[in-house]
Design an enzyme around this catalytic site. Structure first.
Site, PDB file in Angstrom:
ATOM      1  N   ALA A  97     -17.828   1.662  -0.256  1.00  0.00           N
ATOM      2  CA  ALA A  97     -18.553   1.814   1.020  1.00  0.00           C
ATOM      3  C   ALA A  97     -18.431   0.612   1.947  1.00  0.00           C
ATOM      4  CB  ALA A  97     -20.030   2.091   0.737  1.00  0.00           C
ATOM      5  N   GLY A 111     -12.750  -0.637   4.908  1.00  0.00           N
ATOM      6  CA  GLY A 111     -12.366  -0.219   6.248  1.00  0.00           C
ATOM      7  C   GLY A 111     -12.730   1.232   6.522  1.00  0.00           C
ATOM      8  N   ASN A 145      -4.707   1.078  -7.592  1.00  0.00           N
ATOM      9  CA  ASN A 145      -5.702   2.127  -7.335  1.00  0.00           C
ATOM     10  C   ASN A 145      -5.908   3.082  -8.509  1.00  0.00           C
ATOM     11  OD1 ASN A 145      -6.019   0.935  -4.901  1.00  0.00           O
ATOM     12  ND2 ASN A 145      -5.109   2.558  -3.682  1.00  0.00           N
ATOM     13  N   ILE A 169     -10.351  10.093  -1.838  1.00  0.00           N
ATOM     14  CA  ILE A 169      -9.577   9.618  -0.679  1.00  0.00           C
ATOM     15  C   ILE A 169      -8.533   8.582  -1.101  1.00  0.00           C
ATOM     16  CG2 ILE A 169      -9.792   8.313   1.494  1.00  0.00           C
ATOM     17  CD1 ILE A 169     -12.638   9.556   1.748  1.00  0.00           C
ATOM     18  N   ASN A 214      -5.593   6.399  -2.265  1.00  0.00           N
ATOM     19  CA  ASN A 214      -4.173   6.749  -2.404  1.00  0.00           C
ATOM     20  C   ASN A 214      -3.532   6.146  -3.646  1.00  0.00           C
ATOM     21  OD1 ASN A 214      -3.191   8.453  -0.333  1.00  0.00           O
ATOM     22  ND2 ASN A 214      -3.609   6.841   1.176  1.00  0.00           N
ATOM     23  N   ASP A 226      -4.448  14.648   7.643  1.00  0.00           N
ATOM     24  CA  ASP A 226      -3.172  15.270   8.016  1.00  0.00           C
ATOM     25  C   ASP A 226      -3.413  16.453   8.956  1.00  0.00           C
ATOM     26  OD1 ASP A 226      -1.798  13.484   6.310  1.00  0.00           O
ATOM     27  OD2 ASP A 226      -2.349  14.732   4.595  1.00  0.00           O
ATOM     28  N   HIS A 231      -0.307  14.669   0.002  1.00  0.00           N
ATOM     29  CA  HIS A 231      -0.662  13.680   1.023  1.00  0.00           C
ATOM     30  C   HIS A 231       0.241  12.453   0.916  1.00  0.00           C
ATOM     31  CE1 HIS A 231      -2.891  11.227   3.786  1.00  0.00           C
ATOM     32  NE2 HIS A 231      -3.094  10.319   2.846  1.00  0.00           N
TER      33      HIS A 231
HETATM   34  P1  NAI Z   1     -10.188  -1.397   2.249  1.00  0.00           P
HETATM   35  O1  NAI Z   1      -9.461  -2.418   1.431  1.00  0.00           O
HETATM   36  O2  NAI Z   1     -10.586  -1.752   3.620  1.00  0.00           O
HETATM   37  O3  NAI Z   1     -11.493  -0.934   1.470  1.00  0.00           O
HETATM   38  C1  NAI Z   1     -11.469  -0.567   0.133  1.00  0.00           C
HETATM   39  C2  NAI Z   1     -12.807  -0.904  -0.463  1.00  0.00           C
HETATM   40  O4  NAI Z   1     -12.769  -0.519  -1.841  1.00  0.00           O
HETATM   41  C3  NAI Z   1     -13.143  -2.412  -0.414  1.00  0.00           C
HETATM   42  O5  NAI Z   1     -14.410  -2.617   0.166  1.00  0.00           O
HETATM   43  C4  NAI Z   1     -13.129  -2.809  -1.872  1.00  0.00           C
HETATM   44  O6  NAI Z   1     -14.068  -3.822  -2.193  1.00  0.00           O
HETATM   45  C5  NAI Z   1     -13.495  -1.496  -2.544  1.00  0.00           C
HETATM   46  N1  NAI Z   1     -13.169  -1.475  -3.968  1.00  0.00           N
HETATM   47  C6  NAI Z   1     -12.113  -2.017  -4.607  1.00  0.00           C
HETATM   48  N2  NAI Z   1     -12.233  -1.809  -5.930  1.00  0.00           N
HETATM   49  C7  NAI Z   1     -13.371  -1.114  -6.122  1.00  0.00           C
HETATM   50  C8  NAI Z   1     -14.033  -0.607  -7.258  1.00  0.00           C
HETATM   51  N3  NAI Z   1     -13.546  -0.764  -8.499  1.00  0.00           N
HETATM   52  N4  NAI Z   1     -15.189   0.051  -7.072  1.00  0.00           N
HETATM   53  C9  NAI Z   1     -15.692   0.227  -5.833  1.00  0.00           C
HETATM   54  N5  NAI Z   1     -15.114  -0.235  -4.721  1.00  0.00           N
HETATM   55  C10 NAI Z   1     -13.966  -0.901  -4.875  1.00  0.00           C
HETATM   56  O7  NAI Z   1      -9.267  -0.071   2.247  1.00  0.00           O
HETATM   57  P2  NAI Z   1      -9.430   1.211   3.188  1.00  0.00           P
HETATM   58  O8  NAI Z   1      -8.615   1.043   4.392  1.00  0.00           O
HETATM   59  O9  NAI Z   1     -10.862   1.550   3.292  1.00  0.00           O
HETATM   60  O10 NAI Z   1      -8.670   2.319   2.280  1.00  0.00           O
HETATM   61  C11 NAI Z   1      -9.202   2.745   1.051  1.00  0.00           C
HETATM   62  C12 NAI Z   1      -8.267   3.718   0.372  1.00  0.00           C
HETATM   63  O11 NAI Z   1      -8.142   4.926   1.130  1.00  0.00           O
HETATM   64  C13 NAI Z   1      -6.836   3.203   0.201  1.00  0.00           C
HETATM   65  O12 NAI Z   1      -6.374   3.529  -1.072  1.00  0.00           O
HETATM   66  C14 NAI Z   1      -6.064   3.943   1.258  1.00  0.00           C
HETATM   67  O13 NAI Z   1      -4.705   4.059   0.938  1.00  0.00           O
HETATM   68  C15 NAI Z   1      -6.764   5.282   1.229  1.00  0.00           C
HETATM   69  N6  NAI Z   1      -6.544   6.119   2.399  1.00  0.00           N
HETATM   70  C16 NAI Z   1      -6.491   7.472   2.199  1.00  0.00           C
HETATM   71  C17 NAI Z   1      -6.271   8.332   3.231  1.00  0.00           C
HETATM   72  C18 NAI Z   1      -6.235   9.798   3.002  1.00  0.00           C
HETATM   73  O14 NAI Z   1      -5.892  10.534   3.937  1.00  0.00           O
HETATM   74  N7  NAI Z   1      -6.601  10.303   1.844  1.00  0.00           N
HETATM   75  C19 NAI Z   1      -6.061   7.820   4.606  1.00  0.00           C
HETATM   76  C20 NAI Z   1      -6.213   6.397   4.732  1.00  0.00           C
HETATM   77  C21 NAI Z   1      -6.414   5.584   3.648  1.00  0.00           C
END
Ligand code: NAI
Length: 369
Positions: A34, A37, A119, A142, A144, A175, A233
């Protein structure tokens, strides 16, 4: 306020009695990741959703700040924050819907598959928590690469004996959102390419044309457009079915090729524009909030709630595939067939299936090994 954090929100939650504002039944929703980004704007959007009565924000960093901030919004949902693995169980207990945007995003030059190493483990840990603390929750995944993380989640749930294929949904809404937007903006792109001098020298005329063409010729608002996007995706696995667009429109071979490429590379467009500062977060939070909202309407028992999602599926010979699904009390209660495809889409489907098969296998093996 500290009472919104960790254990202290119980009184407020009991008072909320799982009722959203206006007395309608509300749902308990957790966001894992939460503070990220996507997670932050998604927290804001779900705090605004009248179907949410309790909102749990979990991350391994920064949740106290995000929770304090979001909790000041004068909307109905009670917000509580949870920080780090020891609080995962409390974050998840009793949840109806769990949305997972935890994990690292792409940087320029990376594919979604490059994220697997980090991930995959994050998704495994979080899904083990879901299996233990809220095995009946609907999960919106969500993180990836979705094409592999959904199979990972399925294997974790199978191992725990809690797997219900209808309740596990990979989020591909972005998408669809991009496809709907790009289909409408195609006209404007053609104007700039075909009539560049006209476009640049006569801004007023151009604005007129922009609105005239959007409103009168296409006759649509992007929110009214519906392009089914199937497959998966990532790259070529993202397969927009432009032949099935609503309201019905026809595209030339060049237009279909242009739109398909742009939809498949929409994520990379954002990654490159952000130049190392992450991937799509705002449009993704919008898409995730839209999808979560549909899941909640389904949970409420509303009829006719349909979205595309990457799910356990028998539509093709692959174990997982994204198509339109009907959302209900049990999650993805009905999975729709692909419908008629044109030749270009049939060729795209074969390419998508080949890549998807490998990504699914990689996810399954990660847990089995
Ligand atoms: P980000 O790095 O800004 O945020 C990710 C958050 O996850 C961080 O606050 C981090 O502390 C947290 N995190 C890391 N390990 C964790 C854990 N074990 N438990 C709980 N939280 C944890 O990344 P962003 O931009 O928010 O992207 C997150 C994911 O969403 C990425 O894998 C990205 O590729 C994916 N994504 C998926 C899309 C889709 O269409 N399904 C579109 C855009 C991004």
């Amino acid at each position: 306020h500290p009472s919104n954090f960790q254990e202290g929100g119980d009184v407020a939650i009991n008072k909320a009695n799982c009722r959203a504002k206006g007395g309608a039944p509300g749902f308990k929703v957790a966001i894992l990741g939460a503070a990220g980004g996507i997670g932050q704007p998604l927290s804001l959007l779900l705090k605004m959703n009248p179907l949410v009565s309790v909102l749990h924000l979990y991350d391994v960093v920064n949740t106290p700040g995000v929770t304090a901030d979001v909790s000041h919004m004068d909307t109905g949902a009670v917000v509580r924050g949870f920080l780090g693995q020891p609080q995962l169980e409390n974050a998840l207990t009793g949840m109806d819907l769990v949305v997972i945007p935890a994990g690292v995003p792409r940087k320029p030059g990376m594919t979604r598959d490059d994220l697997f190493k980090i991930n995959a483990g994050i998704v495994r840990t979080l899904c083990e928590g879901v299996a233990k603390s809220c095995p009946n929750a609907i999960v919106n995944l969500i993180s990836n690469p979705v094409n592999s993380t959904v199979p990972i989640a399925a294997e974790v749930f199978k191992k725990a004996g809690t797997y219900d294929p209808k309740r596990l949904l990979g989020v591909t809404t972005l998408d669809v959102v991009r496809a709907n937007t790009f289909v409408v903006s195609l006209v404007v792109v053609y104007l700039t390419v075909e009539f560049p001098s006209y476009y640049y020298t006569s801004t007023c005329w151009c604005m007129f044309f922009f609105f005239f063409l959007q409103a009168e010729v296409l006759g649509v608002d992007p929110r009214e457009v519906d392009v089914p996007v199937v497959g998966g995706h990532a790259g070529v696995t993202i397969l927009p079915l432009l032949s099935q667009v609503k309201p019905p429109s026809s595209f030339s071979a060049e237009e279909a090729e242009y739109l398909t490429n742009r939809i498949q590379n929409g994520g990379t467009e954002v990654v490159e524009a952000k130049a190392g500062a992450g991937s799509a977060t705002l449009s993704m939070a919008y898409a995730a909030a839209k999808f979560a909202n549909s899941c909640l309407h389904g949970l409420k028992g509303e009829a006719g709630v349909v979205e595309c999602a990457f799910v356990d599926s028998q539509v093709t010979d692959l174990p997982f595939f994204a198509t339109k699904v009907r959302l209900g009390r049990g999650g993805a209660e009905e999975i729709y067939q692909l419908g008629p495809l044109n030749e270009y889409e049939r060729a795209g489907l074969e390419k998508a299936k080949t890549e998807l098969a490998g990504s699914i296998q990689k996810g399954v093996e990660f847990i089995k090994k």
